[in-house]
Motif scaffolding. Structure first.
Motif, short mmCIF file in Angstrom:
data_model
loop_
_atom_site.label_atom_id
_atom_site.label_comp_id
_atom_site.label_asym_id
_atom_site.label_seq_id
_atom_site.Cartn_x
_atom_site.Cartn_y
_atom_site.Cartn_z
N ILE A 60 -0.68 14.74 -10.32
CA ILE A 60 -1.62 13.61 -10.28
C ILE A 60 -0.94 11.70 -10.45
O ILE A 60 -1.35 10.99 -10.85
N VAL A 61 -0.12 12.13 -11.67
CA VAL A 61 0.99 11.13 -12.04
C VAL A 61 1.09 10.39 -11.56
O VAL A 61 1.10 8.76 -11.56
N SER A 62 2.07 10.86 -10.09
CA SER A 62 3.00 10.88 -9.60
C SER A 62 2.07 9.58 -8.02
O SER A 62 2.18 8.68 -7.89
N HIS A 63 0.69 10.15 -8.03
CA HIS A 63 -0.10 9.64 -7.51
C HIS A 63 -0.42 7.80 -7.99
O HIS A 63 -0.19 6.97 -7.21
N TRP A 64 -0.41 7.62 -9.04
CA TRP A 64 -0.95 6.33 -9.77
C TRP A 64 0.70 5.70 -10.19
O TRP A 64 0.26 4.53 -10.94
N GLN A 65 1.16 6.38 -10.70
CA GLN A 65 2.92 5.83 -11.00
C GLN A 65 3.65 4.99 -9.60
O GLN A 65 3.85 3.89 -9.79
N ASP A 66 3.11 5.82 -8.38
CA ASP A 66 4.16 5.67 -7.88
C ASP A 66 3.62 5.30 -6.17
O ASP A 66 4.79 5.16 -5.38
N GLY A 67 2.60 6.67 -6.13
CA GLY A 67 1.52 5.97 -4.80
C GLY A 67 1.12 5.56 -4.80
O GLY A 67 1.23 4.43 -5.10
N TYR A 68 -0.58 5.87 -3.94
CA TYR A 68 -1.20 4.46 -3.19
C TYR A 68 -2.16 4.51 -4.74
O TYR A 68 -2.08 3.03 -4.53
N GLY A 69 -2.34 4.93 -5.22
CA GLY A 69 -2.67 4.90 -6.76
C GLY A 69 -2.17 3.29 -7.50
O GLY A 69 -2.76 2.11 -8.34
N ALA A 70 -0.45 3.77 -7.63
CA ALA A 70 -0.36 2.69 -8.33
C ALA A 70 -0.15 1.05 -7.59
O ALA A 70 -0.58 -0.21 -8.35
N ARG A 71 -0.50 1.05 -6.42
CA ARG A 71 -0.93 -0.74 -5.32
C ARG A 71 -2.20 -0.43 -6.02
O ARG A 71 -2.72 -2.35 -6.14
N TYR A 72 -3.15 0.49 -5.86
CA TYR A 72 -4.91 0.02 -6.03
C TYR A 72 -5.00 0.37 -7.25
O TYR A 72 -6.44 -0.75 -7.30
N ASN A 73 -3.97 0.31 -8.19
CA ASN A 73 -4.54 0.00 -9.55
C ASN A 73 -3.84 0.13 -10.04
O ASN A 73 -3.13 0.57 -10.93
N THR A 74 -3.11 -1.35 -11.12
CA THR A 74 -1.66 -1.27 -12.22
C THR A 74 -1.93 -1.07 -13.46
O THR A 74 -1.47 -0.75 -14.07
N ASP A 75 -3.24 -1.27 -13.52
CA ASP A 75 -3.85 -0.45 -14.99
C ASP A 75 -2.92 0.58 -15.00
O ASP A 75 -3.31 1.15 -16.16
N ARG A 76 -4.11 1.34 -14.40
CA ARG A 76 -4.11 2.85 -14.43
C ARG A 76 -2.77 2.80 -14.43
O ARG A 76 -1.85 4.20 -15.36
N LYS A 77 -1.39 2.58 -13.28
CA LYS A 77 -0.14 2.78 -13.40
C LYS A 77 0.55 2.61 -14.58
O LYS A 77 0.95 3.32 -15.83
N GLU A 78 0.37 1.16 -15.44
CA GLU A 78 1.23 1.31 -16.62
C GLU A 78 0.09 2.35 -18.02
O GLU A 78 1.45 2.49 -18.46
#
Lengths: 185, 185
Positions: A60-78
């Motif tokens: 889950i973390v990797s999805h939001w850090q490096d995967g699609y999620g990181a591009r979709y939502n940069t606030d979440r990545k942070e």
């Protein structure tokens, strides 16, 4: 300010006061990471001894850090950048130590306990620079054995009645706000 | 005190500032009902115009009110007793009126707005007996049109930085605590 938070999945109680390891909840990861980022939390530790659960959190973390999620939502990545996974309370305390100094470990509980400290007093300690690790239990709360190892207990959060069954997501958010929130002028 | 809360799924913005109807999230139902019961909220309105979403909410509520969940967890049953479903903001305002008197409608927003009122001033109004309806938007927040119909706006919740991306579950919990939480002596 130097405050970390840990969400503990073992050892906690189930509703029959038996000691269990609880399952990781996806929205606990999201909500606490976002609240942590909002209120200036350093590291968000997710504590579970189960390898499959650790793998799930990692994915889950990797999805939001490096995967699609990181591009979709940069606030979440942070927000997710602060997450670390660890096995148990012992390794948590080792990981959270800075230059060999263990942080002041502070738990919250829906029940009253000895070792109580008020929110105001804890807020002062934090603003005076004390390194604090806030410990939250999932399911029906941290076991007595886990609580024996903490330095202080914050009082239960309540309104004007005696119903005290907040979700851990709500409890964490309110504790962050009480200890770290910006106060009105 | 007479405070109700509404979680609005339409009209809200998506991340591109387009007006959408969002999907109901199961844990929004649970967390806000539990926090509402803790802080003495009267009715928890879930606002969505979509029949399939209304049916889903009805089924979840019924599981915890009358089904297996009610026997498994009586605390949850108690919390879910406050939930009502309604179609849109107009029917919300009609339903929430008491003897033809509309409550004071107060929204929160991650952005700054006119019609601002401080948490302290709103807390005083509530404790003086004003009937208040707290309005929360899902997704990227209530639309400007929806906000045009509210009486007051509470300021954004923040820590010491400018990251303001709390989940609605966290935001609701913190607002309840700030307005209704028991204060330390």
């Amino acid at each position: 300010m130097q405050v970390d938070v840990a969400l503990v999945h073992y050892p906690v109680y189930n509703k029959n006061q038996e000691i269990i390891g609880s399952a990781v909840t996806n929205l606990d990861i999201h909500d606490i990471a976002r609240a942590g980022r909002t209120f200036g939390i350093g590291t968000y530790y997710i504590v579970t001894p189960y390898r499959d659960q650790q793998k799930l959190v990692g994915e889950i973390v990797s999805h939001w850090q490096d995967g699609y999620g990181a591009r979709y939502n940069t606030d979440r990545k942070e927000a997710f950048a602060s997450i670390k996974i660890c096995d148990d309370l012992q390794s948590l305390y080792e990981l959270a130590a800075v230059n060999g100094h263990k942080p002041l470990v502070v738990a919250t509980s829906a029940r009253e306990h000895a070792k109580s400290i008020s929110f105001g007093a804890m807020r002062q300690k934090i603003h005076a620079g004390t390194h604090v690790l806030l410990l939250f239990g999932t399911a029906w709360g941290l076991t007595e054995q886990a609580l024996a190892g903490v330095d202080h207990m914050l009082p239960p959060i309540s309104g004007y009645g005696d119903y005290r069954h907040l979700s851990v997501r709500s409890a964490v958010s309110i504790v962050f706000d009480r200890l770290l929130g910006r106060r009105e002028e």
